[in-house]
Design an enzyme around this catalytic site. Structure first.
Site, PDB file in Angstrom:
ATOM      1  N   LYS A 205      34.359 -27.265 -33.154  1.00 44.49           N
ATOM      2  CA  LYS A 205      35.667 -27.934 -32.801  1.00 44.49           C
ATOM      3  C   LYS A 205      36.826 -27.538 -33.452  1.00 44.49           C
ATOM      4  CE  LYS A 205      37.791 -32.393 -31.599  1.00 44.49           C
ATOM      5  NZ  LYS A 205      37.677 -33.760 -31.678  1.00 44.49           N
ATOM      6  N   GLU A 211      30.687 -24.348 -43.487  1.00 49.38           N
ATOM      7  CA  GLU A 211      29.231 -24.168 -43.282  1.00 49.38           C
ATOM      8  C   GLU A 211      29.152 -23.275 -42.095  1.00 49.38           C
ATOM      9  OE1 GLU A 211      30.475 -27.186 -43.680  1.00 49.38           O
ATOM     10  OE2 GLU A 211      29.082 -28.392 -44.435  1.00 49.38           O
ATOM     11  N   GLU A 352      28.569 -42.228 -38.191  1.00 52.01           N
ATOM     12  CA  GLU A 352      29.689 -41.471 -38.438  1.00 52.01           C
ATOM     13  C   GLU A 352      30.686 -42.199 -37.510  1.00 52.01           C
ATOM     14  OE1 GLU A 352      30.799 -36.994 -39.552  1.00 52.01           O
ATOM     15  OE2 GLU A 352      30.505 -37.299 -37.321  1.00 52.01           O
ATOM     16  N   LYS A 511      34.861 -32.851 -48.615  1.00 49.92           N
ATOM     17  CA  LYS A 511      35.135 -31.360 -48.503  1.00 49.92           C
ATOM     18  C   LYS A 511      36.283 -30.924 -49.304  1.00 49.92           C
ATOM     19  CE  LYS A 511      34.567 -31.746 -43.147  1.00 49.92           C
ATOM     20  NZ  LYS A 511      35.366 -31.639 -41.992  1.00 49.92           N
TER      21      LYS A 511
END
Ligand code: F6P
Length: 546
Positions: A205, A211, A352, A511
């Site tokens: 998205k 990754e 999540e 991240k």
């Protein structure tokens, strides 16, 4: 914003827990022959039997009152009509628009999103049909035989789980999913395929996910190393992204980019072009049936009264145990091999979404939010973790999912599978008393003390709650309904907890730090600037040996 725990109904539910605590489910069934029928509901090809829950009519009424006091219905309607309910990102949440078949416009910022949704579905249909009919081939003119689908999180789990679940509907293309940045994941898949006949579908998205970018880059290098030219990439690489310019800049042909939109959350996106690998696996007609099944559940969620509303009831029951029984986890048990991946999908969807610690107004919540979701495939789990479900100290509500008919009616297998499923729900509910355990041991000639001692190990407390979800058969439509059910269940809980179920800021720090560590790992000699433990570990990785 009133704290949820200050609401009179919350206090009433706390009282209600004290009452329910004294009651046994076994007795409740014995007392009330209508319990199973009364506590069951059907919708969109699914049936939920929630009678093996620790509730009575008063509990249910109180839970429904809580939902009303938290304005669940208006929150739900705001989602369906495109309000920016994802407030921390100022975005609408419209996965439901992706499966809406009617002509009703769905407005986001004054614009109807439906024409774009339909145009993208039409583009997917054309693409899938061209591949299946061999009109669109690899660069040497050979038909595609394999698809490598690259993506992670919501851009991976939905398509992978649906492809696996709909295996009985599979066409001839072989689908291979790659998510992890661990080079082993991609390498092992590439060993199985031939570049000339392999299509690579990259799903991201944001088009920024490390990754996915690394895996696509490596897949492209593999493709070029096989003898194909740069010009051949266009025939073999497609992308799905809301960041179309980034996809084009990465080298994906503009015609090969399928759009999605920021009003679709990653973990709610399998209904968008992110579902392209599903359509490639099972055909566009089956993908459409998946959408219709989800749409039927949407209609039910929107229209059914709360007391007969499956996602509402499931959300409230889940909340009942989290907030009033201090239960910390819930288990999803698929009694269907094709649905073996579903627990992992629901795990991402729910954790999540509802793994949040502040309310919408930014104040810390003083109640438990999203539970740990885990699970697996029955009957396998019965020989692993069910022991803890039956006799462990934690209360872990369970969802049992079982199709009435198997796609593979092999001898007595399905009857055995089904019998195990039902028996597990029964054993959790009724348990075994000390007297029953002693009676079982009566013919063992044990001394009274030894008998008592051994019997104690065999006692099962019972009163362990479960839902049973049935469907005639696992079809694209019932799978769509099932997934939409869990999406809405997650929504119901988030709405009552007053949290934002649609952002995921928690994944960001990892991240950012991951990139900093990567820089230091790769700069072989540079001084290390992390904490002492991380520095030590980086040093070992630089050395490559202990
Ligand atoms: O894990 C975080 C996350 O942002 C998920 O929400 C998302 O589905 C996944 O990463 C992949 O993101 P993208 O589709 O942007 O590559």
């Amino acid at each position: 914003m009133t704290s949820l725990t200050q609401l009179p109904i919350w206090q009433a539910l706390k009282q209600q827990r004290q009452t329910i605590e004294q009651q046994s489910l076994r007795d409740a069934f014995a007392r009330d022959p209508g319990r199973a029928e009364r506590y069951s509901v059907k919708a969109a090809g699914l049936m939920l039997d929630y009678s093996k829950n620790r509730i009575d009519d008063t509990t249910l009424a109180a839970l429904l009152e809580l939902a009303r006091d938290c304005e669940l219905e208006s929150q739900r309607d705001a989602m369906f009509t495109g309000a920016a309910i994802n407030r921390t990102e100022n975005r609408a949440v419209l996965h439901t628009a992706l499966r809406a078949s009617g002509n009703t416009p769905v407005m986001v910022d004054g614009e109807d999103v439906m024409p774009e949704v339909r145009a993208t579905l039409a583009k997917m249909k054309g693409f899938v049909e061209q591949i299946h009919e061999g009109q669109r081939t690899g660069y040497t003119g050979k038909a595609f035989t394999d698809v490598i689908a690259i993506g992670i999180g919501g851009s991976f789990l939905g398509p992978k789980v649906a492809t696996e679940a709909l295996r009985p509907y599979a066409k001839s293309l072989r689908l291979h999913y790659v998510a992890n940045v661990d080079g082993t994941a991609l390498s092992e898949k590439l060993k199985k395929v031939n570049a000339e006949t392999t299509l690579v579908v990259m799903s991201s998205k944001s088009f920024t996910t490390q990754e996915t970018l690394a895996n696509t880059q490596s897949a492209r290098e593999w493709f070029l190393a096989s003898g194909a030219s740069q010009a051949d990439v266009a025939a073999h690489f497609v992308a799905i992204s809301s960041n179309v310019p980034a996809a084009v800049e990465f080298g994906i042909d503009a015609d090969n980019v399928f759009p999605m939109w920021d009003w679709v959350g990653g973990r709610y996106s399998l209904w968008s072009a992110i579902g392209l690998p599903i359509a490639l696996a099972v055909g566009f007609d089956h993908f459409e049936q998946l959408l219709s099944g989800a749409e039927a559940m949407d209609r039910h969620f929107r229209e059914a009264p709360l007391e007969q509303n499956m996602p509402v009831l499931m959300g409230l029951l889940s909340l009942w145990y989290s907030n009033f029984f201090d239960s910390q986890s819930q288990v999803i048990l698929s009694y269907d091999h094709y649905l073996r991946g579903l627990p992992a999908y629901i795990q991402q969807l729910d954790m999540e979404s509802n793994g949040k610690g502040v309310a919408l107004d930014g104040t810390p919540v003083d109640y438990r939010t999203g539970p740990v979701i885990w699970g697996g495939e029955g009957t396998n789990g019965q020989h692993a973790y069910h022991q803890l479900l039956h006799q462990g100290t934690a209360l872990i509500p369970a969802d049992f999912i079982l199709p009435l008919q198997s796609h593979n009616p092999l001898g007595r297998h399905h009857q055995m599978l089904a019998a195990n499923c039902l028996a597990q729900t029964q054993a959790l509910m009724q348990g075994k008393t000390l007297e029953e355990a002693k009676a079982e041991l009566a013919d063992r000639n044990l001394a009274p003390q030894a008998l008592e001692q051994l019997a104690r190990h065999k006692v099962m407390p019972g009163n362990r709650p479960s839902n049973t979800l049935l469907m005639d058969k696992l079809t694209p439509a019932t799978l769509g309904a099932l997934i939409a059910l869990y999406e809405h269940r997650t929504f119901v809980q988030g709405a009552i907890w007053q949290i934002n179920s649609f952002d995921q800021w928690g994944v960001e720090l990892g991240k950012v730090l991951g990139n900093a560590v990567l820089d230091e790992l790769e700069a072989e000699q540079a001084p290390l600037a992390q904490d002492a433990s991380t520095n030590q570990l980086i040093t070992l990785l630089r050395q490559g040996k202990l």
